[in-house]
Structure formats: structure tokens, C-alpha cells
Design an enzyme around this catalytic site. Structure first.
Site, short mmCIF file in Angstrom:
data_model
loop_
_atom_site.label_atom_id
_atom_site.label_comp_id
_atom_site.label_asym_id
_atom_site.label_seq_id
_atom_site.Cartn_x
_atom_site.Cartn_y
_atom_site.Cartn_z
CE LYS A 95 49.75 54.48 27.62
NZ LYS A 95 48.46 54.78 28.30
N GLY A 113 45.06 45.60 25.22
CA GLY A 113 44.05 46.59 24.86
C GLY A 113 43.21 46.10 23.69
CB SER A 114 40.92 47.97 21.49
OG SER A 114 41.76 48.90 20.82
N GLY A 146 45.89 47.50 19.13
CA GLY A 146 46.93 46.48 19.06
C GLY A 146 47.51 46.35 17.66
CD GLU A 185 44.83 39.76 26.85
OE1 GLU A 185 43.81 39.80 26.09
OE2 GLU A 185 44.83 40.21 27.99
CB CYS A 213 40.30 40.46 27.09
SG CYS A 213 41.41 39.77 28.32
CD GLU A 254 36.77 42.73 23.50
OE1 GLU A 254 37.18 42.02 24.44
OE2 GLU A 254 37.53 43.40 22.78
#
Length: 493
Positions: free
Chosen positions: A185, A238-239, A243, A262, A296, A394
Site C-alpha cells: 500500500k 510513517g509517523s 507506527g 521505520e 525522517c 518532528e
């Protein structure tokens, strides 16, 4: 509708079980060009039913198909090499689509396509080198023990929007080399090169039906993928918040499965007093502003030694202001826009927080740019409190926090040990003792010395703490898609 020539696939279809098919959903998602905010494509928003079809196809391909049961490692290797060749032949059109869909400068995308092709060739080399161990029995000479490594099974990948084709290669190449089957996806904002990849994989006629499948959409189909009982491993980029939700979900399903995540970063950089100021300033700005800061491992938290602080700040300002913003498809463009309106508003809100709540000083930038799309100026704050929100959260945009000056590297290391992230870091110095101390003591998955953002297919990438667990790239990534079995054989029977 398209800013590029007609696509070689129908973007309104999804790729499941070796063929292009319509989604069962009537809902669609508009795909934008972030440079202008124009709609460039309309793609389906898949349902849980679509997802189930994709997983069933991958499950059947793994357990009953030839990919695992008949193909040798050398055959998988050759299939992946053919796919790498197909990507290389079509790279010009892929690069254009990726640049338009993401807003990335075309020169950056070319480098990412180099990496993508290299990754498939690199991991193809592992496909015929799956090895086990032999262990001699200690107490019974007739017993022989050995291990074999087998593919983990059906892997579900949920990709981020920021590096669509490159992160696809990070995930899919080692999984296919290991013999896994895949349901993939992409990020909902950037699906087009994933669909193009499926078209190329199909065109090679080297991959049996069900080995690679694509579903499109956002949280609904992503949750269905994570929850599906036939998935053996989840790979997520992703975030942090999403996650953690993925980790909780995979732990609460009927069948506990392997997970690799990650997540985010707030990566520190340290500038010691013995460096070339102009050269280092350019490396720092590039390390932060690459991909408009939507990276990231972006260098977003900068420590500068007190003895050079006042001299270094103007160098940083000049480096940031020299970045060329403009049409991403032009060769001289150096920084692109944010991905969409939501991210644009998020970054502007953090800039407001930096100015009003954190009381940080703006060195340059801090405003929208170009009067179109989702552009924001490269933004530098300085004399920032290390505990300020802009210095600890972030942002995922072109914003660098230059922290208050430091006197001792030990002081920096002690503070950064408490950083909730641990994805990456950098140090700029010619003092080997300082470099050794920093690289040894800091808990970061990747540490750059006198460079930044350099990655290789053969070196692992991943983090500590809230930056996630598991590794991508390198042998470590390939090994993560294999599971050892122990065999004990009584040879005297």
C-alpha cells in the site's frame, strides 16, 4: 488532466493476482501536483474486500504457487534482474511522474531512480545465497543438527509518501529476494510510481500471479492490512503515532506477526570548531532541506560550538538563502514544495510556534513561497532552547533549529542521550577523538561524519527508541524476511 504523457497503465485500476482489476469501491482519491495544487490523477480508495483479495492472492502464491515451491534462488535472482532492467528502460517517464506527483526536484529523483535500480540488482544477488548452519551433536554422535532459512511468508507493506519508488525498493527488493510474497500500500498522496512499478513487474513475465499486489487508499485499507490473519509480517514507514498503533494492532491480532517499523526522527548535528565554515554550512542546510525537509533522518537539530557560533550563523543564512526554489522539473531547482495542504499547514503552524511560543529568533525564511501550491521558504531559527517544541518535535518540513551554543561535546552527548528519537545524527570535525566519542556513545542508527544523507544499499538503516526497530537496506534487511528452522536428524535410524 495529466501534466505528463498518457500513462502506460490505467490509474483507476488496482493490481491483484497478476492482473489489473476494478476496485469494489466507488470512492476515489484525487492525486495532486504539490507545485501547483492541480489534480493530476484520480485513483480508487480500496475497500477491506479489495485488500482481502490481494492478501488471498499473496497467500495462495506463497503456499501453492511456484515462487516458493518451484523457483530456485537463481530464478528469483534472474526475475529481479529483469525487473531492474525494465525500470532502467522506463526511467525517464518514471522520473517525470515521480517529480510531478511529489514535487521533488528532477535532479533528486534521478538519484533516487539510480538507487532504486541498484537496490533490485543488489538484493537479487542475495536470492541464491540463503544459507544455514550445521551443528555437530555433543552427546550423541548419531544426531546431526542443522538450520535452514525459509521466507517469512506474506508481507504487508505500508509505505510513506515522501520517497514512493525508492522506499518501495527498500522494502520489496529484499522481500522478493527472500522468497516472500507482497501486498503493498503506497502513501495515498503518491501512488502513481507504485502503479507504474506494478506495470513493469507484470511486463517482465517473470513473476507468478499473486507474488506482488497493490492496494490503494488511506487508514481504512491500511488497518485492514495490519489486521488480516493471513499476513505474516508487516513493514511500515510513517509517523510515530501511526507506527505505535500498527505495533499495538499486530500484537492484538489472532496470529502475532513480525513487525518492522521505520518511524520519525529529530536528528542532531554537531559542528566542532575546526571545520571549514562555508563548506559545513552547505552540508548542514542540504541535510535539513533535502526533500523540503520531509525526510525522517533530516538534520533538524543543530549544535554549534560557542567559539565559532557567531561566525557560523551568517554562513548558514547564506547557504539557506542560496537554495533555488522553482518548477521541480527544471534542472536548476534545488528544493521543492510540501506534499499537500495538510503538511503545508502543519509546517506553518510549527513556524508560528517557534516564533510565538518558543520565542526563537528567525534567521531567515518562515513564510510561504512562490504564491502557488504548497511552497514554504527554507526556515532557520537560532538561539533555540534545546527543550523547545520546534527543537524536539518532528516537523517534517524545511525548518532547522540552531540550538544555543555549546562548550563541551560531552554536554551534547548527555543531552542527546535523552532524545526520544534515534534514527540518525551527524558530526562535522577533523578531531578523530571527538568523532570516535560521538559515534561510539550516541544511540543513533546511522551517524554521518563530515557528510550527511549518504546511504548505500549494503549498509543497514534504522533507528532506536521512537525511531522504530528493524532494519532496511543491507544484509540485515534481507535476513529480516527469513526465519530459521532447526532440524535434528538421527542419521543412524
Amino acid at each position: 488532466m495529466h501534466a505528463f504523457s498518457k500513462l502506460p497503465f490505467d490509474e483507476k485500476l488496482i493490481y491483484i493476482n497478476g492482473r489489473w482489476t476494478e476496485s469494489s469501491s466507488t470512492q476515489t482519491t484525487n492525486v495532486e501536483n504539490p507545485d501547483t495544487a492541480d489534480i493530476i490523477a484520480v485513483v480508487p480508495e480500496c475497500t477491506a474486500g479489495d485488500l482481502d483479495q490481494a492478501v488471498q492472492a499473496a497467500y495462495t502464491a506463497f503456499h501453492d504457487g511456484p515462487w516458493v515451491n518451484e523457483f530456485s534462488g537463481a530464478q528469483r535472482r534472474d526475475a529481479m534482474l529483469a525487473l531492474a532492467d525494465a525500470i532502467e528502460k522506463s526511467r525517464g517517464e518514471i522520473e517525470l511522474i515521480e517529480s510531478i506527483n511529489t514535487g521533488k526536484p528532477i535532479t533528486d529523483v534521478r538519484g533516487e531512480l539510480d538507487d532504486t535500480i541498484d537496490l533490485f540488482r543488489h538484493f537479487a544477488g542475495y536470492a541464491d545465497k540463503v544459507e544455514g548452519r550445521h551443528i555437530s551433536a555433543q552427546n550423541n554422535s548419531s544426531l546431526e543438527g542443522y538450520t535452514v532459512k525459509v521466507p517469512v511468508g506474506v508481507v504487508g507493506f505500508i509505505n510513506a509518501f515522501n520517497y514512493p519508488i525508492c522506499l518501495l525498493a527498500w522494502k520489496v527488493a529484499p522481500a522478493l529476494a527472500a522468497g516472500c510474497t507482497v501486498v503493498f500500500k503506497p502513501g495515498p498522496q503518491t501512488p502513481l510510481t507504485t502503479q507504474y512499478f506494478a506495470h513493469l513487474l507484470d511486463s517482465t513475465n517473470k513473476f507468478p500471479p499473486g507474488v506482488f499486489n497493490v492496494v490503494l487508499g488511506g487508514a481504512t485499507v491500511g488497518q485492514a492490512l495490519v489486521d488480516h490473519d493471513l499476513i505474516d509480517k508487516i513493514g511500515f514507514t510513517g509517523s510515530v503515532a501511526t507506527g505505535k498503533h500498527v505495533i499495538r494492532s499486530t500484537a492484538s491480532t489472532r496470529n502475532v506477526r513480525s513487525t518492522s517499523v521505520e518511524l520519525g526522527g529529530k536528528s542532531p548535528g554537531v559542528v566542532m570548531p575546526d571545520v571549514d565554515l562555508d563548506k559545513t554550512a552547505k552540508l548542514v542546510v542540504s541535510g535539513c532541506m533535502s526533500n523540503a525537509g520531509m525526510n525522517c533522518n533530516a538534520l533538524t537539530r543543530l549544535w554549534v560550538h560557542r567559539s565559532i557560533y557567531d561566525d557560523f550563523i551568517p554562513c548558514l543564512k547564506a547557504a539557506a538563502e542560496s537554495l533555488k526554489l522553482g518548477t521541480p522539473q527544471q534542472n536548476d531547482t534545488e528544493m521543492g514544495p510540501l506534499i499537500d495542504h495538510r503538511q503545508y499547514q502543519r509546517v506553518l503552524e510549527y513556524i508560528r510556534i517557534g516564533k510565538e511560543e518558543d520565542k526563537a529568533s528567525v534567521l531567515t525564511g518562515g513564510e510561504p513561497a512562490l504564491g502557488r501550491g504548497y511552497w514554504i521558504q527554507p526556515t532557520l531559527f537560532y538561539n533555540v532552547d534545546p527543550k523547545a517544541r520546534i527543537a524536539t518535535e518532528e516537523i517534517f518540513g524545511p525548518v532547522l533549529s540552531v540550538l544555543e551554543p555549546f562548550d563541551s561535546l560531552d554536554e551534547v552527548i548527555e543531552i542527546e542521550r535523552k532524545n526520544e528519537f534515534g534514527l540518525a545524527a551527524g558530526i562535522f570535525s577533523h578531531n578523530h577523538q571527538d568523532i570516535a566519542k560521538f559515534t561510539r556513545k550516541l544511540r543513533s542508527g546511522t551517524i554521518w561524519v563530515n557528510n550527511y544523507n549518504t546511504l548505500y544499499s549494503y549498509l543497514p538503516f534504522g533507528g532506536f527508541r521512537n525511531s522504530g526497530f528493524g532494519r532496511e537496506l543491507g544484509y540485515e534487511s534481507f535476513d529480516g524476511y527469513l526465519v530459521p528452522k532447526a532440524i535434528i536428524d538421527d542419521v543412524s535410524f
